[in-house]
Design an enzyme around this catalytic site. Sequence first.
Site, PDB file in Angstrom:
ATOM      1  CD  GLU A 129      -3.429  18.711  24.636  1.00 51.46           C
ATOM      2  OE1 GLU A 129      -3.881  17.569  24.462  1.00 51.46           O
ATOM      3  OE2 GLU A 129      -2.257  19.020  24.380  1.00 51.46           O
TER       4      GLU A 129
ATOM      5  CD  GLU B 187       1.051  19.506  26.683  1.00 49.96           C
ATOM      6  OE1 GLU B 187       1.066  18.702  25.723  1.00 49.96           O
ATOM      7  OE2 GLU B 187       0.264  19.439  27.626  1.00 49.96           O
TER       8      GLU B 187
HETATM    9  O1  IFM Z   1       1.344  13.611  26.509  1.00 51.95           O
HETATM   10  C1  IFM Z   1       0.442  14.497  25.914  1.00 51.95           C
HETATM   11  C2  IFM Z   1      -0.053  15.503  26.926  1.00 51.95           C
HETATM   12  O2  IFM Z   1      -0.625  14.892  28.037  1.00 51.95           O
HETATM   13  C3  IFM Z   1      -1.097  16.390  26.294  1.00 51.95           C
HETATM   14  N1  IFM Z   1      -0.609  16.970  25.078  1.00 51.95           N
HETATM   15  C4  IFM Z   1       0.009  16.096  24.109  1.00 51.95           C
HETATM   16  C5  IFM Z   1       1.084  15.253  24.775  1.00 51.95           C
HETATM   17  C6  IFM Z   1       1.739  14.324  23.742  1.00 51.95           C
HETATM   18  O3  IFM Z   1       0.801  13.496  23.167  1.00 51.95           O
END
Ligand code: IFM
Length: 473
Positions: free
Chosen positions: A176, A371
Amino acid sequence: MSTSDHATRRTEPLPFPAGFRVGAATASYQIEGAAAEDGRGVSIWDTFSHTPGKVRGGDTGDVACDSYHRYRDDAALLAELGLASYRFSISWPRIRPDGRGTVNQKGLDHYKAVVEALLERSIEPVATLYHWDLPQVVEDEGGWAARSTAEAFAEYAGIVAEALGDVVGKWITMNEPQVSANHGYRTGEHAPGLRDEVKAAAANHHLLLAHGLALEVLRGVLPGGTPVGITLDLHPVRPGADGIEELVAMVDAEQNGCYLEPVLHGRYPTAARPHMVPGAPVVRDGDLERIHAPIDFLGVNYYSPLYVRYGAWNALVGGEAPRPGHPGVVSYAPPGFERTAMGWLVDPEGLYELLHRLADERPGLPLYVTENGCAAEDYLATDGQVHDPERVKYLHLHLDACARAAADGVPLHGYFVWSLLDNFEWAWGFQKRFGIVFVDFSDRRRVVKDSARFVAQVAATGAVPPFPEHWPR
Ligand code: IFM
């Protein structure tokens, strides 16, 4: 087919294609703890979380889930749940405490041990090289606003790849970059906590350049055929009113395009406002070619879509938020959507559409959802269990969206739930729980939640079950 059409029609499990991998993800600072052990250097998140007022409740990652010591228990949990892959991240300050220079062998040994614990249980290790814990020394020398950070990152990537190249299954350079650049350097909600538009645009570019430079190094070090990719957080942008296509295109370009377009097409978007887009002298000849070098897969982090409209922010209207950097534009939560404990909209169709968009934009590029998950108000019930029906529903709907996209022919090869464990949710500290496994932060005990059993069922059967007639409450 919309979710509701789909839900009413489907009475059989919806299978994933053969070879589809269901796994779980975590990140070093969020779970490891052991902040001052075995030669680890200080990261920007140590500094930030120890600065009063930056993290809710004054929480820090000093101990977190104590996974630095309990990684074998975590590997055993993954095995118990029958998960095929584990996405974890490597802490740069554990490997090079000063960012550059001395290599800390104990850091490398730790991750070797983590990988061994996974391989012993036939779990594929998927390593992310950067999930936000930049060595503080590197930040002090300019951080991601400086080109030298990208070069230092590529060196660090090479050291890790030399040590673990033959045992890690897949590599992800960056997690990210949008969040690192915008939250870290533009809004200051995340470490290093800067509010500087110029530095934020430079950080955007240098994070991507770091990916490109690391990619070159990894290709030279890793055994041929080892898959390397990058993970982007992507947010379908939708209009919260009629006739605002231009605004939607602009927000999409700034939120997604500034990361997706350089990686997929070797260019920055034209619909974004000029100050949001990196340009000369930060962008040098050859940079975009490096950033655009072939990847073996794209990691997609998806949580919810973003509705936007013009208007003044009214704090009394629930679900509205001002858009940082966009005076007169608000994010908006249309009625009818459920929301998670973060206030994020629950919209699995956003994921379905996003996967299709990516498959159309770069046909054939393998995709992984690296994710997806939700925060919920979880607690240990009197029966000693953690019942998390909201998360079961969220995961069920989103896994269904993935299975539908894959059935349509989208080259989606796997799904990682965020997260294996409740953990340090950045500026929210431990207050927001994303895990499918509950962590009691008084003693770090792990308790498998109902959602973990659901994910285990999907992993075991390779299919998403039909929706229940009524979602449990
Ligand atoms: O916890 C975070 C993660 O580190 C990166 N993506 C989003 C998740 C939830 O906010």
